[in-house]
Design a protein around this motif. Structure first.
Motif, PDB file in Angstrom:
ATOM      1  N   MET A 534      -5.654  -0.666  -0.807  1.00 14.10           N
ATOM      2  CA  MET A 534      -4.762  -1.638  -0.197  1.00 14.10           C
ATOM      3  C   MET A 534      -3.327  -1.325  -0.588  1.00 14.10           C
ATOM      4  N   LEU A 535      -2.391  -1.840   0.226  1.00 12.80           N
ATOM      5  CA  LEU A 535      -0.968  -1.636  -0.032  1.00 12.80           C
ATOM      6  C   LEU A 535      -0.228  -2.911   0.337  1.00 12.80           C
ATOM      7  N   VAL A 536       0.688  -3.343  -0.540  1.00 10.53           N
ATOM      8  CA  VAL A 536       1.526  -4.512  -0.278  1.00 10.53           C
ATOM      9  C   VAL A 536       2.974  -4.142  -0.562  1.00 10.53           C
ATOM     10  N   GLY A 537       3.885  -4.776   0.159  1.00  6.04           N
ATOM     11  CA  GLY A 537       5.304  -4.512  -0.051  1.00  6.04           C
ATOM     12  C   GLY A 537       6.153  -5.719   0.252  1.00  6.04           C
ATOM     13  N   ARG A 538       7.331  -5.726  -0.326  1.00  3.81           N
ATOM     14  CA  ARG A 538       8.273  -6.846  -0.136  1.00  3.81           C
ATOM     15  C   ARG A 538       9.674  -6.279  -0.043  1.00  3.81           C
ATOM     16  N   GLY A 550       7.160  -1.689  -3.338  1.00  2.40           N
ATOM     17  CA  GLY A 550       5.825  -1.481  -2.790  1.00  2.40           C
ATOM     18  C   GLY A 550       4.822  -1.189  -3.888  1.00  2.40           C
ATOM     19  N   PHE A 551       3.568  -1.563  -3.641  1.00  5.57           N
ATOM     20  CA  PHE A 551       2.505  -1.330  -4.621  1.00  5.57           C
ATOM     21  C   PHE A 551       1.230  -1.007  -3.852  1.00  5.57           C
ATOM     22  N   GLY A 552       0.500  -0.003  -4.317  1.00  8.57           N
ATOM     23  CA  GLY A 552      -0.750   0.362  -3.664  1.00  8.57           C
ATOM     24  C   GLY A 552      -1.772   0.883  -4.639  1.00  8.57           C
TER      25      GLY A 552
END
Length: 714
Positions: A534-538, A550-552
């Motif tokens: 999964m990958l999330v970003g702000r 970003g973090f994955g």
């Protein structure tokens, strides 16, 4: 049972020596005068060194003769001791001393080259420390070709040309000629009677001779039970059989086949295992031929002796035409002769060379190497059967040529699958890589293994030393052309150094808004177990510009890190920070930095970074130019180890833990230039250039690419 038989010596002499013949182009001294053929204008090479080259290990031989190619070619093209065997000759069948080309064709032979002996000598092998037994008519042991050699005699010794010449082919050495195993010692016996032949055979056995050469046999005595019963009828003959059986239990007996090319059955002695199958594991037969070479490859051959026939399972061919040492008139005399008599001692000498190279193998195992490596890839070799020489390893054999021509070079190289013993007890075929470099490590593993000799073995359990680097396969680096294909509106290094580069095994599906990114990663290639994540970003605006975090995380089975090492799989975790700002209102600057690690090996750290400068309105209000510099994802720090069996000079394969620094010695740097010209809101023209230095994190490798295209947005 009481039937009188002709003397054994007389029978043998008429079988194994073909005369007369005349030399057309002599390469060295011959005849009775002891002429050595004159001095080489370039200077003859010094006598062959009996010590093993420093490049070799005492119980491991080389997996390639490439380092010795130049030296081997020098021997056969410049050294008089070898050149004397490069002979053009003919059979003077009508004894008139003049060649009749129609009935007496010119023959060209060079036995040292056709058997690949020069490669063994160039690599430092001479048969030193080995002993060859020879049963023949008699020997001039004081001949210069045997100087400095330890020679043991079984009983009284007569002085004859034939035995002297046979021994010189196997192990002779002088300024004017060299045999196959010039460093080997000799045990000599007579075939004058069964009693003397038995005594010589037993002395060879006691002396640990690796091979026992017999360039003799019985005339008009085909292999078969009737011949066997007649020849070995009395107690003395039976005792000789006992001596042969005892010797063949550990050593290898070699018999010359008949020189009669028209024979339709193998001779009794060359084919003896037909009657006594238990002898086969310690038995070889030799026939004589003439070959046609292209380079070092045999492409055609003509048989000059009997065929292998019933002895095909244990039969080898060789070019048995030699200028060798003879007893008369003195100890510096040489003469030319051809026949199976001189093909057989080539095989005996080859056994000694192999025994020196592979001291942990038995003579029976060395015999199998000679059979398995014989050259049978030539016109006229017509297979008549298939023979399994080792589990899973079979060879075609021919009634005419047996296993083919003696090939010492091939016998010294790995035969069949070459395997590596693993520390955990497994076995690895080195035809497949043990380790595949990671995209983030470059050639770090190969560099860590540089110069280490790894002990491996072939299908016949012969030990070889191979460079440890052969166990490592490089991963194809991402090229500049690939990079350009990924470029988007000037962000030419984005895929190279952004967060997605930490998960090259994954494909991202998700939602990307101005302020947030949420995505699911799945394997990029169908059927692979890794890539899920999964990958999330702000993203948010600040006084400095627009910032993004970003973090994955995703499962990796060996993409960034080397596959085949303990660190090469597990959960990869990465984060990235990016800041985009304007300078002077017209120039945009984008800074990005990434960091990653693995959940199972926190000591391993990756990083990446890029800087992009861009400006719009350079040539018109609708264009944009950007310049970029990037550092693709690479290991910044991390250690692991690999346990390998290292070949030592003491002769043991020693398992050692090899420390590996996963950070590549050279870091890749990528440069990009992009020009975009907008055509309305949905289309544009783009030209991009990219260059990578130390491409794939390998020092000195580079790549460049350019692309011109049209962008259309939908």
């Amino acid at each position: 049972m009481g039937r009188e038989r002709p003397p054994l010596q007389d029978l043998a002499w008429r079988l194994c020596l073909l005369l007369p013949l005349l030399v057309l182009v002599p390469g060295c001294g011959g005849g009775g005068g002891g002429d050595t053929g004159g001095d080489d204008e370039t200077g003859a090479s010094p006598p062959l060194d009996d010590t093993v080259s420093d490049t070799l290990f005492s119980r491991f031989f080389v997996e390639s003769f490439a380092p010795f190619e130049a030296a081997a070619q020098h021997l056969i093209t410049q050294d008089l001791r070898y050149l004397c065997q490069d002979i053009a000759w003919f059979f003077d069948t009508n004894l008139d001393g003049v060649q009749d080309p129609a009935s007496e064709p010119t023959r060209n032979t060079y036995p040292l080259q056709t058997a690949g002996v020069h490669y063994a000598h160039a690599a430092g092998l001479s048969g030193v420390g080995q002993t060859i037994g020879i049963i023949d008519d008699g020997f001039l042991t004081g001949h210069e070709a045997f100087a400095g050699k330890t020679i043991a005699l079984a009983g009284a010794n007569a002085t004859w040309d034939h035995g002297t010449q046979v021994a010189s082919v196997a192990a002779g050495q002088a300024s004017s000629m060299i045999g196959v195993a010039p460093g080997a010692d000799l045990v000599l016996g007579s075939f004058g009677s069964f009693a003397t032949a038995a005594a010589g055979t037993r002395l060879a056995d006691l002396s640990g001779a690796v091979a026992l050469n017999n360039s003799w046999g019985f005339v008009n005595t085909p292999v078969g039970q009737a011949s066997y019963d007649a020849v070995f009828a009395d107690a003395t003959a039976q005792d000789y059989l006992v001596a042969l059986r005892d010797y063949a239990t550990d050593g290898v007996v070699i018999f010359a086949a008949s020189n009669d090319a028209g024979d339709v059955s193998a001779g009794l002695m060359a084919g003896l295992p037909v009657i006594e199958p238990g002898l086969e594991a310690g038995w070889l037969a030799a026939i004589n031929g003439e070959v046609t070479l292209q380079g070092d490859d045999i492409v055609a051959a003509e048989r000059l002796s009997a065929a292998c026939l019933e002895a095909a399972r244990w039969c080898l061919a060789a070019e048995g035409t030699w200028i060798g040492a003879v007893a008369r008139p003195n100890g510096t005399s040489y003469a030319l002769a051809t026949g199976t008599s001189f093909a057989a001692p080539m095989v005996a000498g080859a056994m000694a060379l192999l025994a020196e190279a592979f001291p942990d193998l038995t003579p029976h195992e060395l015999r199998l190497r000679l059979l398995a490596s014989a050259d049978n890839d030539f016109a006229g070799f017509n297979p008549s059967a298939t023979m399994e020489l080792a589990p899973g390893f079979s060879r075609a054999i021919s009634d005419e040529w047996g296993h083919g021509f003696l090939d010492v070079k091939a016998a010294l190289l790995p035969i069949g699958p070459t395997t590596l013993n693993l520390a955990g007890g497994g076995v690895h075929d080195i035809a497949q890589p043990l380790v595949i470099e990671g995209s983030a490590t470059g050639d770090a593993v190969a560099q860590a293994l540089q110069g280490l000799p790894v002990a491996v073995s072939d299908v016949f359990q012969a030990g070889f030393s191979v460079p440890a680097q052969v166990l490592v396969a490089a991963r194809d680096p991402r090229t500049a052309a690939d990079l350009l294909a990924d470029s988007d509106d000037g962000a030419i290094l984005r895929r190279c150094c952004g967060l997605g580069a930490y998960f090259p095994q994954s494909r991202l599906f998700g939602i990307d808004t101005r302020t947030a990114t949420l995505g699911v990663m799945v394997p990029a290639a169908a059927g692979t177990p890794s890539g899920f994540g999964m990958l999330v970003g702000r993203s948010f605006d600040s006084a400095l510009g627009r910032a993004s975090l970003g973090f994955g995380m995703a499962e990796d089975s060996g993409t960034l890190l080397p596959r085949g090492l303990a660190v090469g799989q597990g959960l990869s975790i990465a984060g990235e920070m990016e800041l985009a700002t304007r300078i002077g209102g017209k120039i945009d600057l984008t800074l990005a930095a990434g960091y990653g690690t693995t959940a199972s090996h926190r000591s391993v750290a990756f990083n990446s970074g890029s800087v992009t400068l861009g400006s719009g309105g350079v040539f018109s209000a609708s264009d944009h130019v950007s310049l970029s510099v990037g550092l693709p994802v690479a290991v910044a720090k991390g250690q692991t180890s690999l346990t390998l069996p290292i070949a030592t000079r003491s002769g043991a394969a020693e398992f050692r833990d090899i420390s590996i620094d996963l950070a590549p010695p050279a870091r890749e740097i990528r440069f990009g230039l992009s020009y975009t010209y907008r055509i309305g809101d949905q289309a544009g023209l783009q030209a991009s250039l990219a260059h990578a230095q130390n491409l794939g994190h390998v020092a000195g490798r580079s790549g460049s690419a350019a692309v011109v295209g049209v962008q259309v947005r939908f």
